[in-house]
Scaffold this active site. Sequence first.
Site, PDB file in Angstrom:
ATOM      1  N   HIS A 129      44.755  27.247  36.207  1.00  0.00           N
ATOM      2  CA  HIS A 129      43.969  27.372  37.110  1.00  0.00           C
ATOM      3  C   HIS A 129      43.136  27.807  36.804  1.00  0.00           C
ATOM      4  O   HIS A 129      41.933  28.918  36.815  1.00  0.00           O
ATOM      5  CB  HIS A 129      43.943  27.971  37.902  1.00  0.00           C
ATOM      6  CG  HIS A 129      45.991  27.608  38.904  1.00  0.00           C
ATOM      7  ND1 HIS A 129      47.365  28.217  38.185  1.00  0.00           N
ATOM      8  CD2 HIS A 129      45.737  27.275  40.275  1.00  0.00           C
ATOM      9  CE1 HIS A 129      48.072  28.120  39.029  1.00  0.00           C
ATOM     10  NE2 HIS A 129      47.177  26.835  39.981  1.00  0.00           N
TER      11      HIS A 129
ATOM     12  N   HIS B 243      39.478  34.360  44.357  1.00  0.00           N
ATOM     13  CA  HIS B 243      40.021  35.441  44.863  1.00  0.00           C
ATOM     14  C   HIS B 243      39.131  36.019  46.142  1.00  0.00           C
ATOM     15  O   HIS B 243      39.331  35.551  47.865  1.00  0.00           O
ATOM     16  CB  HIS B 243      39.447  36.684  44.380  1.00  0.00           C
ATOM     17  CG  HIS B 243      40.053  38.351  45.310  1.00  0.00           C
ATOM     18  ND1 HIS B 243      40.538  38.234  45.437  1.00  0.00           N
ATOM     19  CD2 HIS B 243      38.780  38.501  45.435  1.00  0.00           C
ATOM     20  CE1 HIS B 243      41.287  39.408  45.877  1.00  0.00           C
ATOM     21  NE2 HIS B 243      39.668  40.121  45.846  1.00  0.00           N
TER      22      HIS B 243
ATOM     23  N   SER C 246      46.652  38.150  47.482  1.00  0.00           N
ATOM     24  CA  SER C 246      46.105  38.798  47.732  1.00  0.00           C
ATOM     25  C   SER C 246      45.639  38.621  49.048  1.00  0.00           C
ATOM     26  O   SER C 246      46.185  39.447  50.280  1.00  0.00           O
ATOM     27  CB  SER C 246      44.499  38.784  47.764  1.00  0.00           C
ATOM     28  OG  SER C 246      43.506  37.704  47.697  1.00  0.00           O
TER      29      SER C 246
ATOM     30  N   ASP D 272      42.097  42.030  38.377  1.00  0.00           N
ATOM     31  CA  ASP D 272      41.805  41.343  39.391  1.00  0.00           C
ATOM     32  C   ASP D 272      41.377  41.639  39.793  1.00  0.00           C
ATOM     33  O   ASP D 272      40.792  42.902  40.564  1.00  0.00           O
ATOM     34  CB  ASP D 272      43.310  42.141  40.284  1.00  0.00           C
ATOM     35  CG  ASP D 272      43.448  41.784  41.749  1.00  0.00           C
ATOM     36  OD1 ASP D 272      44.422  41.797  42.273  1.00  0.00           O
ATOM     37  OD2 ASP D 272      42.784  40.904  42.519  1.00  0.00           O
TER      38      ASP D 272
ATOM     39  N   GLY E 275      40.890  42.642  42.954  1.00  0.00           N
ATOM     40  CA  GLY E 275      41.248  42.797  44.463  1.00  0.00           C
ATOM     41  C   GLY E 275      41.024  44.287  44.705  1.00  0.00           C
ATOM     42  O   GLY E 275      40.363  44.601  45.302  1.00  0.00           O
TER      43      GLY E 275
END
Lengths: 569, 569
Positions: free
Chosen positions: A217, A394, A438, A549, A551
Site C-alpha cells: 500500500h 485515510h 480509522s 497517523d 487520524g
Amino acid sequence: MTYLINNPAEFAADALRGFAAAHPQYVTAVHGGVVRSTETPPGQPALVIGGGSGHYPAFAGWVGPGIGHGAPCGNIFSSPSGSQVYSVARNAENGGGVILGFGNYAGDVLHFGAAAEKLRAEGVDVRIVMVSDDIASNTPDKHRDRRGIAGDLPVFKIAGAAIEAGADIDEAERVAWKANDATRSFGLAFDGCTLPGADEPLFHVEEGQMAIGLGIHGEPGVQDVPMGRADEVADLLFDGIMKEAPAERSGRVAVLLNGLGTVKYEELFVVYARVADRLREAGLTPVRPEVGEFVTSLDMAGLSLTVVFLDEELERHWLAPADTPAFRRGEVPGERAPRTDVYEPGEEAVPPASDASRELAGRLVEVLDLFERTCTDNEQELGRLDAVAGDGDHGQGMCAGSRGGTAAAHRALERGAGARTVLVHAGTAWSESAGGTSGALWGAALTAAGGAFDDESGSDDARTVAALVAGVDAVRRLGGAQVGDKTMVDAAVPFVETLRAEYDRTGDLAAATSAAARAAREAADKTADLTARLGRSRVLGAKSVGTPDPGALSFSLLMEALGGHLGSR
Amino acid sequence: MTYLINNPAEFAADALRGFAAAHPQYVTAVHGGVVRSTETPPGQPALVIGGGSGHYPAFAGWVGPGIGHGAPCGNIFSSPSGSQVYSVARNAENGGGVILGFGNYAGDVLHFGAAAEKLRAEGVDVRIVMVSDDIASNTPDKHRDRRGIAGDLPVFKIAGAAIEAGADIDEAERVAWKANDATRSFGLAFDGCTLPGADEPLFHVEEGQMAIGLGIHGEPGVQDVPMGRADEVADLLFDGIMKEAPAERSGRVAVLLNGLGTVKYEELFVVYARVADRLREAGLTPVRPEVGEFVTSLDMAGLSLTVVFLDEELERHWLAPADTPAFRRGEVPGERAPRTDVYEPGEEAVPPASDASRELAGRLVEVLDLFERTCTDNEQELGRLDAVAGDGDHGQGMCAGSRGGTAAAHRALERGAGARTVLVHAGTAWSESAGGTSGALWGAALTAAGGAFDDESGSDDARTVAALVAGVDAVRRLGGAQVGDKTMVDAAVPFVETLRAEYDRTGDLAAATSAAARAAREAADKTADLTARLGRSRVLGAKSVGTPDPGALSFSLLMEALGGHLGSR
C-alpha cells in the site's frame, strides 16, 4: 493512473459486481464479498481470505475448490469491515468452523478480529491466520509480526489444499501457520500507484531510484537505492531471502515472482532467468514456480520474490489441484452442486423514541452532515498526509465512513429513531462503509457516544459532554494506542481533558468544545509535523501503534467543526 | 516504462530464457522459440503460434496440451524471422503437418510465409491461419484483412482443442478459420507503451482523451474522443462489436475482456459489470468469460473486448481443457512423456574461395561495419519516425539486423569465405536478428546482392553495380510494394535508376553511388514529410502497402554511407 471508473466511491463495489458476474461458476456475491457458488461438504472447515480491494487476484480471485471458501472485500486498500467479514464467514461456514486468513495489517487484525468475536459468540469455531511473509517489515525473530504480501497466495493455496484433502480445523490451522513460517518475500518498487479518482499517485519513488521493501500500500521501505539492472534486482531479492533460509531444508522450494501492477511479464521473466540461475547455484529446486501477477497494488510499478521452503507435506499441498477464477491447476475431483442458501444481514431495528429524543436526533444528524462535509473538504489533504507514512487511504476512508454513517443516520431518523439509535446506526454504518482502522475506531466512537444518550430524553449539554468522552474512551480501549503513538489518540486525549475542564469551569458547551478542539488541533499539528519529518526514513511494523497517523488531524478537524456548529446555535 | 532490463538488445531473448526456465513442465527452448516439453501423438497436427514478443501471455504462454505445440518468439513487437519460425515448426511437427497461426501483420505474413515455403519444399503439409479480429482495422466485408489482436486467444484455443480432440490438419484448419470468422474484437487505449531501453513512450494519447481502435503496437486508431466513464467505455466497445453480430446466432458467446498492460484487474471488472448487463439485455449468454491480461502490449494503458459468436462446435472446443503456462482449464487427459529429440539448425557451410574473393569479402565486411554504425547513429530518429504511423521498432530492427548481419559476415570471413558467401551469411543473419518486415527485406537484399558476386573473382565495379541492382530487385519482388506506397521502395527505385544511368555515363562507381544516394534521400524526405503530415489521422490496414514507412529513410542513409565510403577509397 486509474482510467476506468464510474464513481470513485463505488469503484470497489462495481469491481466486485463485475468480478462475480464474470465467474458465476466459481463465486456468488453475498453481503460483504463473495463465497463459492458451489456447495462444500458438511463439516469441512471454511477458509475465508480477504483484505482490501486493489490487490486482485488477491483475494477474491482465489475463491474456489482447492483454495478459498469465501472472500470479504474491503474498499481499495482498506480492510473489510467486521460486518462484511462476518457476513462472508457466515455464508461460507458449513459446520467445520472458519479459518480467517489475511495479511497482517492493523485494520485487518481489528476487523477480522471483531468478526471472529461475533462468530465465536454464536458458537462457531474460528481460527485466525495472519500471513507475515515480508522480510523488509520486521526482523527474522519477529516473523509473525511482519506484514503479509505475495506470500498470501502460497499460504492460502497450501491451507486450502489441506482442507480439500480432508484436514479438520485444527489440522488446517496447523498447516496454514506452518506454510506461513516457511514463506519469505522481499520486494521493491519503482513508482507509486494512484487511487481511483485521484489525480496524483499516492507516492513517487524518485526517478532512477528503487525503493527496497516498500509495502503493497506504499508503506515505507527499508531504503531507496539507485535503479539496478534486472540481474542486480534479482540478486538483491534472492540474497535477501536466502539470508533467512532455514538451516535444515529439503532443497525444494515453491517460488513466486510477483508483479505489483505495471512491471510487465517479459520484465518478470528477465528477472526470473537470473533467479533460476541463482536457485541452481544454491542447490535449490523450484517446484512449479509461478511468474505473473498474484498480489498487486493497483498500478504500482514493482515486484516481489517469494520463496516457500517446502517439506513433503507443504509440497504435496502446493502441487495439489486448484480451480479458482485466477489460479488454476488441473482438476479438483468431485461433483459440486450449486449452493442454495444465502445469509443476508437484515435491517437494524429502530426502537420507539420520544418526540424530545427524535428532536435531539435531528440535531445530531445535522452534526453528522457537517462531519461529512468536513471530510469531503479535507479528503485530498488527509490522503497526502497519510501517504507520507501510511497507505494514503485515510481521506478516502473518512469520506466513505462519514458518508455511510450520515446516510444511515438519516434513514434511522426517517424511521422515527431517537438520539441513541441514530448514533448507533451511524456507528455501524461508518465502520462498514470506511473499512480500515480509522473506520472501525470512528464507528466504535459513534456507537459509544450513542450509548451515552437514550431514546427518551431531550437535549442536555452535560450528556453531550459525556457522549464525547465515551466516544474517545472507546477509541482508546479498542485501538490500544497511547498519547505519543502518533495516532488520533494524540489529539483525542487533550480534547477530552480540555473539554471536561472548561465545561466544569464555565458550563458553556460551545466554548468548551471550541477550546478543546483548539487543544486537539495543536496536538495534531505536532503529530503531523513529526510525520513529515520522520517521512519514509523508518521501517515500520505492521501494527498501528507507532505508525504516524493523520487520524489526529482528522479528529481535530471534525471537533473544530463541531465547536463552530455549537457556537452558531 | 520498462524497468527491468539487462541489455535492451537482449531483452526478448532474456525473457524467453526466463520463461522457459520457469515452465519446464510445459516448454523446452529451441532455436527461435519454444515447443512443448512433452511428446505429442505421432500424426497429430502441430499448431505453431507466434509473433513478436511484448504481448505475453501471447504467444508462448499458450504452449501446452490443449492449445499450441510451439511458439516462435520474435523481438519486441517484431515478427520472428523465417528461420525462427522454421526451427520451431520443425521441432513441433510430428507427422501430422503444421498449422502456422499468427495475427495478421505484414511482417508476420512475410516471415511465416517464408518458413512455410521452406517446410513445404521439404514435404511438410503447412496451413496458414491469420487471426483478424480487430474490427477497427478494416470494414466488415474485409474481415480476413483485419489485424489480429486479443482474438488470438480464442482462435488458437479452439483450434488447439480441435486438434486435441483428434482433428486432422484439414479439419483443424477449417475449425481455426471458422473461429476467426466468428470472432470480433474492439479496443481502445489511454496511453502508450515504452520499448525496453527507450526513454519515451512510443506514442502518447492526449490527456483526457482515449484512442479508439488503436492497435497493439500503437498503430493509429479510428479516432480520439474524450475519456468516458467505465460504463460508457463498455457501451462503446459492446456496441461496436454488436454492429457485426451475425444475423443467425445461437445466443451463446465466448467473451474476453483484455487488459493491454497497465489497466488493472479491478478496472476491467468495473467495465465487465456493464458488459454483463449489456449481454443480458441483448439476449446473449456469456460462456466461461475471461477477464484479465491475455494479449498485452508491454505497459500500454488500454483494453479490448472480444466476442466469439459460438455454435455447438466452437463452444465445445472453447470449453475443452487446456494446460499451458498462462491459460489453464481443468485437466487434459492422457499421460505425456518428456520429448527427447530436438532439431537445432547447424552452422552454415563456407565453400572454398580464392584469395581475390576473400580480399573483396574483407572490403564488403567494412561496408557492413559502416552500415551497423550508421544504424546505431540513427536508431532514435528512425524509431521516432516509425512511431508516427507504425509500431516504432524500425530503428531497433535496423540496429539488430545490421549487428547480426555484420557479426555473421565477420565469422564467415574468419572461416575463409569469399564475397558471395559473406553476403549470403550476412543476409540470413540480418533477417533473423532483426525480425520484422524491413529485416526480411534487407536480408533478402543482401542475399540477392551476394548472388551477383561469386567466391572466385576479385573486385569489379560493374559487378558491384549489378549487386546493388539485384538487392533492390529482391526487395521489390518480395515486398510487393510500388513507388508511392511509402515504403523503402520509394527510395530504392530512384537509387538504382540514378546509379545505372550515372555509372553508364561516367564509369565512376563512387560518384554514381553518391548521386544515387542523393536521389534516394530526396525521395525519402518526401515520404517522411508525407508520413509526418498524414500522422495518425488515417485508419491503416494490416498490409505494409500503404503504411508510411521509415524504410525509405534508412535505405537512403545506408546508401549515403556507402557512397561516402567508396569515394574515400
